[in-house]
Design a protein around this motif. Structure first.
Motif, PDB file in Angstrom:
ATOM      1  N   TYR A   1     -54.085  11.544  46.241  1.00 28.93           N
ATOM      2  CA  TYR A   1     -52.939  11.530  45.333  1.00 28.93           C
ATOM      3  C   TYR A   1     -51.711  11.009  46.076  1.00 28.93           C
ATOM      4  O   TYR A   1     -51.524  11.289  47.250  1.00 28.93           O
ATOM      5  CB  TYR A   1     -52.604  12.949  44.857  1.00 28.93           C
TER       6      TYR A   1
ATOM      7  N   TYR B   1     -47.562  11.328  45.566  1.00 28.14           N
ATOM      8  CA  TYR B   1     -46.435  11.956  44.881  1.00 28.14           C
ATOM      9  C   TYR B   1     -45.156  11.450  45.544  1.00 28.14           C
ATOM     10  O   TYR B   1     -45.179  10.926  46.663  1.00 28.14           O
ATOM     11  CB  TYR B   1     -46.468  13.485  45.041  1.00 28.14           C
TER      12      TYR B   1
ATOM     13  N   GLY C   1     -58.077  18.873  41.908  1.00 25.87           N
ATOM     14  CA  GLY C   1     -57.763  20.246  41.569  1.00 25.87           C
ATOM     15  C   GLY C   1     -56.955  20.902  42.662  1.00 25.87           C
ATOM     16  O   GLY C   1     -56.119  20.270  43.268  1.00 25.87           O
TER      17      GLY C   1
ATOM     18  N   TYR D   1     -55.291  20.872  47.692  1.00 29.61           N
ATOM     19  CA  TYR D   1     -54.679  19.681  48.260  1.00 29.61           C
ATOM     20  C   TYR D   1     -54.269  19.940  49.698  1.00 29.61           C
ATOM     21  O   TYR D   1     -53.755  20.994  50.034  1.00 29.61           O
ATOM     22  CB  TYR D   1     -53.369  19.358  47.546  1.00 29.61           C
TER      23      TYR D   1
ATOM     24  N   LEU E   1     -50.355  27.491  41.241  1.00 30.15           N
ATOM     25  CA  LEU E   1     -50.342  27.559  42.695  1.00 30.15           C
ATOM     26  C   LEU E   1     -48.899  27.603  43.181  1.00 30.15           C
ATOM     27  O   LEU E   1     -47.979  27.119  42.511  1.00 30.15           O
ATOM     28  CB  LEU E   1     -51.020  26.315  43.301  1.00 30.15           C
TER      29      LEU E   1
ATOM     30  N   LEU F   1     -51.976  23.383  37.388  1.00 32.03           N
ATOM     31  CA  LEU F   1     -53.062  22.413  37.415  1.00 32.03           C
ATOM     32  C   LEU F   1     -53.241  21.817  36.029  1.00 32.03           C
ATOM     33  O   LEU F   1     -53.479  22.539  35.056  1.00 32.03           O
ATOM     34  CB  LEU F   1     -54.355  23.091  37.863  1.00 32.03           C
TER      35      LEU F   1
ATOM     36  N   ASN G   1     -57.038  16.134  37.155  1.00 30.17           N
ATOM     37  CA  ASN G   1     -56.882  17.378  37.906  1.00 30.17           C
ATOM     38  C   ASN G   1     -55.668  17.337  38.816  1.00 30.17           C
ATOM     39  O   ASN G   1     -55.701  17.863  39.931  1.00 30.17           O
ATOM     40  CB  ASN G   1     -58.130  17.667  38.752  1.00 30.17           C
ATOM     41  N   LYS G   2     -54.610  16.714  38.356  1.00 30.56           N
ATOM     42  CA  LYS G   2     -53.425  16.654  39.201  1.00 30.56           C
ATOM     43  C   LYS G   2     -52.604  17.921  39.061  1.00 30.56           C
ATOM     44  O   LYS G   2     -52.759  18.687  38.114  1.00 30.56           O
ATOM     45  CB  LYS G   2     -52.567  15.445  38.844  1.00 30.56           C
ATOM     46  N   LEU G   3     -51.752  18.134  40.033  1.00 30.34           N
ATOM     47  CA  LEU G   3     -50.835  19.260  39.997  1.00 30.34           C
ATOM     48  C   LEU G   3     -49.489  18.794  39.465  1.00 30.34           C
ATOM     49  O   LEU G   3     -49.004  17.726  39.829  1.00 30.34           O
ATOM     50  CB  LEU G   3     -50.658  19.859  41.394  1.00 30.34           C
ATOM     51  N   ILE G   4     -48.896  19.614  38.622  1.00 26.19           N
ATOM     52  CA  ILE G   4     -47.555  19.358  38.107  1.00 26.19           C
ATOM     53  C   ILE G   4     -46.634  20.369  38.750  1.00 26.19           C
ATOM     54  O   ILE G   4     -46.817  21.584  38.584  1.00 26.19           O
ATOM     55  CB  ILE G   4     -47.527  19.455  36.576  1.00 26.19           C
ATOM     56  N   PHE G   5     -45.657  19.844  39.483  1.00 24.85           N
ATOM     57  CA  PHE G   5     -44.802  20.687  40.308  1.00 24.85           C
ATOM     58  C   PHE G   5     -43.458  20.955  39.661  1.00 24.85           C
ATOM     59  O   PHE G   5     -42.924  20.137  38.911  1.00 24.85           O
ATOM     60  CB  PHE G   5     -44.549  20.009  41.666  1.00 24.85           C
ATOM     61  N   GLY G   6     -42.897  22.113  40.021  1.00 26.75           N
ATOM     62  CA  GLY G   6     -41.512  22.400  39.706  1.00 26.75           C
ATOM     63  C   GLY G   6     -40.604  21.753  40.735  1.00 26.75           C
ATOM     64  O   GLY G   6     -41.060  21.060  41.653  1.00 26.75           O
TER      65      GLY G   6
END
Lengths: 113, 113
Positions: free
Chosen positions: A33, A35, A99, A102, B34, B93, B99-104
């Motif tokens: 990934y 970012y 998932g 990472y 997470l 997630l 399956n990417k992570l979405i962050f704050g």
């Protein structure tokens, strides 16, 4: 190597120039990934590679951004005709199959002047 | 549109006291969350996670609580230590194909000795 390696760690470039950022993931990690973290922002998803599947490019902010992953390992993120708003920390992460789990690299801090 | 929100950009606590970091999300389909911790000039590192089938997960000094009806989670650190000073990112997630992570946007925690 033991971790995700990114190079360069810092890059200062003039507006309008092209830049290439490199990511060397953990051996055996099939998911990769990219970012970016702009000032005051969270981590923004850019692109995802999984094995030999077509990459998910849905997060790339413009057609000036592109990425490749050669041989299922090293990835290069290319930004053409850089703009000041491209200044950010670009982070690469890899995992066994996506998932959670990472592992992030230390990032490349890009400054466009 | 920010799907994962951390409304407190910073938090300061005394050593030995409890740190509580909060996170809200908007997408009720998210089912795995997470927390990552980030020191300056380093990539984020995984801290703790929680599945939506649970409302609490504990690992040593770190506990994550999930309130699904409120779409809210929190990270408790007790007792806080100066080495806990870092930026903490909440992530959800996105269980689609990527399956990417979405962050704050992160919360900067400062633990005062």
């Amino acid at each position: 190597g033991a971790g995700v390696s990114q190079s360069p760690s810092n890059k200062v470039t003039e507006k309008g120039k092209d830049v290439e950022l490199r990511c060397d993931p953990i051996s055996g990690h099939t998911a990769l990934y990219w970012y970016r973290q702009s000032l005051g922002q969270g981590l923004e998803f850019l692109i995802y590679f999984q094995g030999n599947s077509a990459p998910d490019k849905s997060g790339l902010p413009s057609d000036r951004f592109s990425a490749e992953r050669t041989g299922g390992s090293v990835s290069t993120l290319t930004i053409q005709r850089t703009q000041q708003e491209d200044s950010a920390v670009y982070l690469c992460a890899s995992s066994v199959q996506g998932g959670d789990g990472y592992t992030f690299g230390s990032g490349t801090r890009l400054t466009v002047v | 549109d920010q799907q994962v929100k951390q409304n407190s950009p910073s938090l300061s606590v005394q050593e030995g006291r409890i740190s509580i970091l909060n996170c809200d999300y908007t997408n009720s389909m998210f089912d795995y969350f997470l927390w990552y911790k980030k020191y300056p000039a380093e990539g984020p590192t995984f801290l703790i996670s929680i599945s939506s089938i649970k409302d609490k997960n504990e690992d040593g000094r770190f506990t994550v609580f999930l309130n699904k009806s409120a779409k809210h989670l929190s990270l408790h650190i007790v007792p806080s230590q100066p080495g806990d000073s870092a930026v903490y990112f909440c992530a959800a997630l996105d269980g689609g194909a990527t399956n990417k992570l979405i962050f704050g946007t992160g919360t900067l925690l400062a633990v005062q000795p």
